[in-house]
Design a protein around this motif. Sequence first.
Motif: not given
Ligand code: S6P
Length: 186
Positions: A53, A55, A87-88, A91, A159, A161
């Motif tokens: 993906y 972003v 990844r998911g 916050h 984030h 994780y």
């Molecule tokens: C940020 C928002 C998105 C994610 C993006 C990638 O709060 O939810 O921009 O950052 O979809 O996902 P991830 O889980 O890798 O940050």
Amino acid sequence: MTLSTLVPPHVAWQTGALKNGPVIRKTTDIAALAGVFADTKSWQRCEPGQAVYDVDVLQTETCEGALFTGVTHVHPGRVGDEFFMTRGHFHARREQGEVYFGLRGCGLLLLQNERGEARVEIVTAGSVHIIPGYTAHRLINTGGEILSALAVWPTVAGHDYATLSDGFSVRIKTDGTGWRAEASHD
Ligand code: S6P
Ligand code: ZN
């Protein structure tokens, strides 16, 4: 009177392409997603540089009350039976919410609260997803085309994780023609 007229950033609704603004792109490839997909053997067989993906985020000043705008593009693909997905995360500031808008493709938004209870919302062009605070979120591409979604979230949200390093409580896999949900930790 002098009134300044600025050309604002622009999103192409059909593709999610952002222009007229400073945009930062981050691409996440298969190699960066170690431990995310259930089928480790299939993950090892993937091309490490395969993009899962992208972003794109408009550069914005970051302060209490300010908002980020970004577009996530999840490529079509699978690792074993499991669809490509982000990844998911929760916050870091748990109370902060977010809104996703489906732009193209089809997929799911997997949501999970702090008790580990999961639900999904179907993402299609035009769908609106209000993600409350205290709710982890992951985009999953269940289709054969790119899944793109616009998101708006507080710049102070951050984030987390680590809390989901063992994964969400549910995994979304192909059933041959569509998708099925499977409990992760049975
Ligand atoms: C940020 C928002 C998105 C994610 C993006 C990638 O709060 O939810 O921009 O950052 O979809 O996902 P991830 O889980 O890798 O940050
Ligand atoms: Zn988020």
